[in-house]
Design an enzyme around this catalytic site. Sequence first.
Site, PDB file in Angstrom:
ATOM      1  N   SER A 248     -68.133 127.112  -8.928  1.00 25.49           N
ATOM      2  CA  SER A 248     -67.593 126.444  -7.745  1.00 25.49           C
ATOM      3  C   SER A 248     -67.985 124.962  -7.738  1.00 25.49           C
ATOM      4  O   SER A 248     -67.642 124.229  -8.654  1.00 25.49           O
ATOM      5  CB  SER A 248     -68.075 127.176  -6.485  1.00 25.49           C
ATOM      6  OG  SER A 248     -67.339 126.783  -5.359  1.00 25.49           O
ATOM      7  N   MET A 249     -68.731 124.492  -6.730  1.00 25.16           N
ATOM      8  CA  MET A 249     -69.160 123.098  -6.732  1.00 25.16           C
ATOM      9  C   MET A 249     -70.079 122.814  -7.910  1.00 25.16           C
ATOM     10  O   MET A 249     -70.163 121.670  -8.382  1.00 25.16           O
ATOM     11  CB  MET A 249     -69.855 122.735  -5.420  1.00 25.16           C
ATOM     12  CG  MET A 249     -70.212 121.261  -5.297  1.00 25.16           C
ATOM     13  SD  MET A 249     -71.008 120.806  -3.741  1.00 25.16           S
ATOM     14  CE  MET A 249     -72.698 121.356  -4.036  1.00 25.16           C
TER      15      MET A 249
ATOM     16  N   ASP B 286     -58.938 134.495  -5.594  1.00 26.00           N
ATOM     17  CA  ASP B 286     -60.098 133.756  -5.093  1.00 26.00           C
ATOM     18  C   ASP B 286     -59.775 133.282  -3.689  1.00 26.00           C
ATOM     19  O   ASP B 286     -58.794 132.566  -3.482  1.00 26.00           O
ATOM     20  CB  ASP B 286     -60.384 132.571  -6.030  1.00 26.00           C
ATOM     21  CG  ASP B 286     -61.656 131.810  -5.696  1.00 26.00           C
ATOM     22  OD1 ASP B 286     -62.019 131.739  -4.508  1.00 26.00           O
ATOM     23  OD2 ASP B 286     -62.279 131.273  -6.631  1.00 26.00           O
TER      24      ASP B 286
ATOM     25  N   HIS C 181     -64.279 134.984  -5.738  1.00 24.12           N
ATOM     26  CA  HIS C 181     -64.829 133.659  -6.019  1.00 24.12           C
ATOM     27  C   HIS C 181     -66.190 133.690  -6.721  1.00 24.12           C
ATOM     28  O   HIS C 181     -66.407 133.005  -7.722  1.00 24.12           O
ATOM     29  CB  HIS C 181     -64.932 132.845  -4.723  1.00 24.12           C
ATOM     30  CG  HIS C 181     -65.448 131.456  -4.951  1.00 24.12           C
ATOM     31  ND1 HIS C 181     -64.776 130.544  -5.731  1.00 24.12           N
ATOM     32  CD2 HIS C 181     -66.580 130.834  -4.526  1.00 24.12           C
ATOM     33  CE1 HIS C 181     -65.454 129.409  -5.771  1.00 24.12           C
ATOM     34  NE2 HIS C 181     -66.559 129.567  -5.058  1.00 24.12           N
TER      35      HIS C 181
END
Length: 249
Positions: free
Chosen positions: A97-98, A194, A224
Site C-alpha cells: 500500500s503506502m 481491493d 488489500h
Amino acid sequence: MAKTYPVMKGAEAFHFPGNEVGILVQHGFTGTTQSMRGLGEYLAKCGFTVYGPRLKGHGTHYEEMEGTTWKDWIESADDGYRMLKKKCSQIFVVGLSMGGTLAVELAHRHPEIRGMVLINAAMKMDSLERTALEEGSRFLDAIGSDIRAEGVQELAYEKTPVKSVKEIVKLMEVTRKKVPSVSCPALILVSKEDHVVPPSNSRFLFENLKSADKSLIELENSYHVATLDHDKELITRETEAFIKRLSYN
C-alpha cells in the site's frame, strides 16, 4: 509538550541480520509492521538481512499520526534504507500500500536499488482525494483490515485523521510524477479485488515505470492486506524468486 504514546504490541520495528542482500520491508498507511512481519521473517530465513521500520506516527495512536507529514514517512523509509546500506552491498525495497508508494520514492532517490516489490501500491485514490477536500470532521473510520481470510485481523488504527489523509494524497501526487523516471526492476503484485486501493494503481505502475524488467502478478484470493491473506505464500515465493534472480553473490 506533545503527548507521547507507547508502541502497540506487535507494531514494533523488526530487524533480522543476514547476508549482504538487504531488504527494506514497509507497511502501509495507518497500518503497522504486523502486516509485513510474516513476509520479513520468511525472507530472513532465506538468509537475507531484513529491516521493517515503523513509519513515523504509526503503531502508537492516531492522534500521534495526526502530527506527522508525508515528508516524515519518506524520512522513516530513507532512514531504513541508509541503515541497511551500512551493512549490505545491495538493497531491495518491498512495500504494501503506502509502503509501495515509499518504495517507488526510494527507487527514484536511490537508483542503485536492485529491485522493488510493490504489493497493492497506492498511487491515486479518488475517494481519499475527495475526503481531503471535506471540512468539519477531524477523524474518519478505520480503513485497515481489508482481508478476505476469515479470522485474520490487521493491527491498525481504529480511526484515520483527516489531516493524515491530506498528507497521503500529497505523497501519492508527488510520487506519481516520478514513476516514468524510475527504471528499477519491479515485481508488482495486485489483488483482483481491493476495497482500499483500486487495482488500477498497479496497472498504472506496470504501464508507466521506465523499468525494462517488470512483471505484474494478479492475486486471485486476497483483498488489500494481501500479506496477511490467502495469497501470502504466493507473495513470499514470488518475492524470494525475484530477489534471488536479481541479487549477485
